[in-house]
Design an enzyme around this catalytic site. Structure first.
Site, PDB file in Angstrom:
ATOM      1  N   HIS A 103       0.822  -1.228   0.000  1.00  0.00           N
ATOM      2  CA  HIS A 103       0.000   0.000   0.000  1.00  0.00           C
ATOM      3  C   HIS A 103       0.846   1.264   0.000  1.00  0.00           C
ATOM      4  O   HIS A 103       0.346   2.343  -0.293  1.00  0.00           O
ATOM      5  CB  HIS A 103      -0.922   0.003   1.225  1.00  0.00           C
ATOM      6  CG  HIS A 103      -2.035  -0.997   1.114  1.00  0.00           C
ATOM      7  ND1 HIS A 103      -3.333  -0.648   0.848  1.00  0.00           N
ATOM      8  CD2 HIS A 103      -2.036  -2.353   1.204  1.00  0.00           C
ATOM      9  CE1 HIS A 103      -4.087  -1.730   0.780  1.00  0.00           C
ATOM     10  NE2 HIS A 103      -3.321  -2.784   1.004  1.00  0.00           N
TER      11      HIS A 103
ATOM     12  N   ASP B 175       3.414   9.281  -0.583  1.00  0.00           N
ATOM     13  CA  ASP B 175       2.218   8.516  -0.231  1.00  0.00           C
ATOM     14  C   ASP B 175       2.020   7.459  -1.297  1.00  0.00           C
ATOM     15  O   ASP B 175       2.138   7.761  -2.493  1.00  0.00           O
ATOM     16  CB  ASP B 175       0.997   9.447  -0.204  1.00  0.00           C
ATOM     17  CG  ASP B 175       0.045   9.113   0.929  1.00  0.00           C
ATOM     18  OD1 ASP B 175      -0.054   7.926   1.266  1.00  0.00           O
ATOM     19  OD2 ASP B 175      -0.585  10.034   1.468  1.00  0.00           O
TER      20      ASP B 175
HETATM   21  C1  GDG Z   1      -2.215   3.696   3.328  1.00  0.00           C
HETATM   22  C2  GDG Z   1      -1.188   4.362   2.428  1.00  0.00           C
HETATM   23  C3  GDG Z   1      -2.844   4.333   0.561  1.00  0.00           C
HETATM   24  C4  GDG Z   1      -8.760   9.574   7.947  1.00  0.00           C
HETATM   25  N1  GDG Z   1      -9.139  10.203   9.084  1.00  0.00           N
HETATM   26  C5  GDG Z   1     -10.281   9.624   9.458  1.00  0.00           C
HETATM   27  C6  GDG Z   1     -10.599   8.621   8.536  1.00  0.00           C
HETATM   28  N2  GDG Z   1      -9.657   8.624   7.620  1.00  0.00           N
HETATM   29  C7  GDG Z   1      -9.661   7.748   6.455  1.00  0.00           C
HETATM   30  C8  GDG Z   1      -9.658   8.530   5.166  1.00  0.00           C
HETATM   31  C9  GDG Z   1      -9.094   7.506   4.200  1.00  0.00           C
HETATM   32  C10 GDG Z   1      -8.132   6.734   5.094  1.00  0.00           C
HETATM   33  O1  GDG Z   1      -8.504   6.959   6.453  1.00  0.00           O
HETATM   34  C11 GDG Z   1      -6.713   7.237   4.927  1.00  0.00           C
HETATM   35  O2  GDG Z   1      -6.216   6.710   3.735  1.00  0.00           O
HETATM   36  P1  GDG Z   1      -4.987   7.318   2.971  1.00  0.00           P
HETATM   37  O3  GDG Z   1      -4.902   6.596   1.674  1.00  0.00           O
HETATM   38  O4  GDG Z   1      -5.207   8.765   2.792  1.00  0.00           O
HETATM   39  O5  GDG Z   1      -3.700   7.102   3.882  1.00  0.00           O
HETATM   40  P2  GDG Z   1      -3.062   5.924   4.824  1.00  0.00           P
HETATM   41  O6  GDG Z   1      -3.850   5.696   6.042  1.00  0.00           O
HETATM   42  O7  GDG Z   1      -1.645   6.319   5.037  1.00  0.00           O
HETATM   43  O8  GDG Z   1      -3.152   4.600   3.919  1.00  0.00           O
HETATM   44  C12 GDG Z   1      -1.877   5.196   1.364  1.00  0.00           C
HETATM   45  C13 GDG Z   1      -3.749   3.545   1.483  1.00  0.00           C
HETATM   46  O9  GDG Z   1      -3.020   2.829   2.477  1.00  0.00           O
HETATM   47  C14 GDG Z   1      -4.621   2.566   0.709  1.00  0.00           C
HETATM   48  O10 GDG Z   1      -3.855   1.731  -0.083  1.00  0.00           O
HETATM   49  O11 GDG Z   1      -3.656   5.171  -0.236  1.00  0.00           O
HETATM   50  O12 GDG Z   1      -0.934   5.770   0.487  1.00  0.00           O
HETATM   51  O13 GDG Z   1      -0.285   5.156   3.186  1.00  0.00           O
HETATM   52  O14 GDG Z   1     -10.077   6.635   3.756  1.00  0.00           O
HETATM   53  O15 GDG Z   1     -10.947   8.984   4.860  1.00  0.00           O
HETATM   54  N3  GDG Z   1     -11.696   7.839   8.620  1.00  0.00           N
HETATM   55  C15 GDG Z   1     -12.530   8.052   9.668  1.00  0.00           C
HETATM   56  N4  GDG Z   1     -12.273   9.019  10.618  1.00  0.00           N
HETATM   57  C16 GDG Z   1     -11.174   9.836  10.540  1.00  0.00           C
HETATM   58  O16 GDG Z   1     -10.990  10.735  11.375  1.00  0.00           O
HETATM   59  N5  GDG Z   1     -13.634   7.293   9.785  1.00  0.00           N
END
Ligand code: GDG
Length: 486
Positions: free
Chosen positions: A156, A368
């Protein structure tokens, strides 16, 4: 049909509104709730006595199989090698890499132990899909336990350039372990290229591009295939959530507090890879250099806590508290707070509604793998009056979301200019950019991601067994060279 077994470090607690913060959990759960199957991994508990036991829980078509980790395992495998060594290295932060060979030994031990726990739950025709950097040695561990099933791996996070990966002392073991999977998937083509580059130039392996674009790799006495599979979201589902929340309390509160001011919105786990300090400074630069925006716009940063027991995370938290205090002290007025920095978690539906209510989505990680927030922000917009996405070129999502204003997060002036452009962008341009990105998000949604990966994993016998002819390879593309993906 074969049963799908998902293995990830953490099996996310799923509430009514879906999983809490964390991209892997969101993507995996969205993928699994349609196919059904089993999700195996750590429960999040660290029991203080006794041997952890597997707990099975059926929820609709999904069986959750979870197990606790002993304190030493948590410290060495999770907090240590996974998050203090691999995470910074894979995000190009060699300066933050801490390495301890006992932690690495613990990482390998826990992988072997988790694999042994999974074995009795497996059936012969299960397809096993392992996720992320915590579980790189998992296929080797399953194979040593005699498992013959197809095993795929999806990373990821970014796969770093060889010169950065070399900073992790057991880099060769890690790549050898990856080569024990049947299929290895990456978020983007640059990640795939970096992996192939290591295989060829550091491990003396070979890479062939098959006619359908998949890379066939031979290294460490193993044959495997690798490809890029950019993870997506369900854009229409996010749009519905956002629309439903439009008149909800959080959005009403935001609007009444802002008195018609514009909103720049960011949501990230509080992680140093997300570029929050640079982002705060670029917002400050906007207020400095575009004085007409003062008292006209607020920046809302939601940053739920994560890995708070690691030093690097305590540091970033302190830095952000200092920066937001300093910038607010400098510009705030009695009726206006420039930065709202909120260190807590919200429900998914609330986030979607807040995305829709904001004028700019400000997503500027230093590195990222993909960044789902960027995709969710676009999905949540009102098609008749969409906001603008300002997106780092170092997020995997920038490869697809070309309708965003693409910025370099280290260029503070450039980011401030992009914010100013986003805040004043005419409706026609906002709509054109939004439509372009929405089309892309619909075309590559999360089920496309899952289905492409699983299709390639199930075809693996044919690909690995006999060397498929590289019938369409242009002349001169000898084995051993890295050829560009598709
Ligand atoms: C890893 C990789 C890759 C965030 N704050 C809250 C919340 N979130 C949710 C967001 C989004 C998810 O969490 C975060 O996803 P990201 O992709 O932005 O980042 P990582 O957590 O670092 O994820 C990344 C991912 O895996 C998938 O392959 O894209 O690059 O690092 O969905 O909306 N959700 C809730 N409350 C929050 O306060 N419910």
């Amino acid at each position: 049909m074969s049963r799908l077994i998902i293995v990830s470090n953490r099996v996310a607690p799923i509430s009514e509104g879906g999983p809490a913060a964390g991209g892997l959990a969101v993507g995996v759960y969205d993928a699994l709730k349609e196919t059904g199957g089993m999700w195996f991994g750590w429960s999040g508990d660290v029991p203080t006595s006794g041997q952890p036991q597997i707990r099975l829980e059926e929820r609709g078509p999904v069986t959750f199989a979870t197990i606790g980790l002993l304190r030493r395992d948590y410290d060495q495998y999770y907090r240590g090698f996974s998050n203090a060594t691999l995470w910074p290295a894979f995000h190009y932060r060699a300066d933050l890499v801490q390495y301890d060979r006992h932690e690495y030994a613990g990482y390998c031990r826990v992988n072997a132990w988790l694999a042994q726990q999974l074995v009795p739950l497996l059936r012969d025709d299960d397809v096993i899909w392992v996720h992320d950097y915590h579980l790189i040695p998992f296929a080797q561990a399953l194979r040593s336990a005699g498992v013959k099933n197809r095993i795929g791996f999806f990373l990821h996070i970014p796969f770093p350039a060889s010169q950065v990966l070399l900073a992790v002392p057991p880099h060769r073991d890690l790549v050898e372990a990856l080569c024990a999977f049947d299929l290895v998937g990456f978020q983007t083509k640059p990640d795939l290229r970096a992996f192939c580059d290591y295989v060829v130039n550091e491990a003396g392996g070979t890479v062939e591009r098959l006619p359908d674009g998949v890379a066939r790799i031979e290294a460490f006495g193993q044959t495997l295939v690798a490809n890029d599979y950019p993870i997506g979201v369900y854009p229409d589902e996010v749009a519905e959530l956002a629309k439903a929340g439009e008149r909800g309390k959080p959005v009403r509160t935001l609007k009444s507090t802002l008195h018609g001011r514009k909103v720049i919105m960011s949501v990230d786990r509080l992680d140093y890879s997300k570029g929050l300090v640079e982002r705060f400074r670029a917002f400050e630069r906007l207020l400095d250099q575009h004085a007409s925006e003062r008292n006209k716009v607020s920046f809302v940063q939601i940053a739920p806590p994560t890995r708070a027991d690691l030093h690097a995370y305590q540091d970033i938290r302190l830095k952000l508290e200092a920066e937001s205090g300093r910038i607010n002290g400098r510009f705030a007025e009695l009726d206006w707070t420039p930065i709202w920095y909120i260190h807590r978690q919200y429900e998914r539906a609330v986030l979607a509604a807040l995305f829709r209510a904001s004028h700019v989505g400000y997503v500027t990680p230093l590195r990222d793998g993909m960044n789902l927030v960027a995709k969710e922000y676009v999905s949540a917009q009102d098609p008749e009056n969409p906001g603008v996405l300002v997106l780092s070129r170092f997020a995997g999502a920038a490869q697809e979301l070309t309708g965003a204003l693409i910025v370099n997060p280290l260029d503070i002036d450039g980011m401030a200019d992009a914010l100013a452009a986003a805040l004043t962008m005419p409706l026609a341009e906002r709509m054109a950019r939004y439509q372009d990105m929405m089309a892309q998000l619909r075309e590559n949604n999360v089920s496309v991601w899952r289905d492409r990966f699983l299709r390639d994993l199930t075809q693996i016998g044919e690909r690995r067994g006999v060397a498929l002819p590289v019938a369409h390879a242009p002349q001169g593309e000898a084995r051993g060279q890295v050829q560009d993906a598709r």
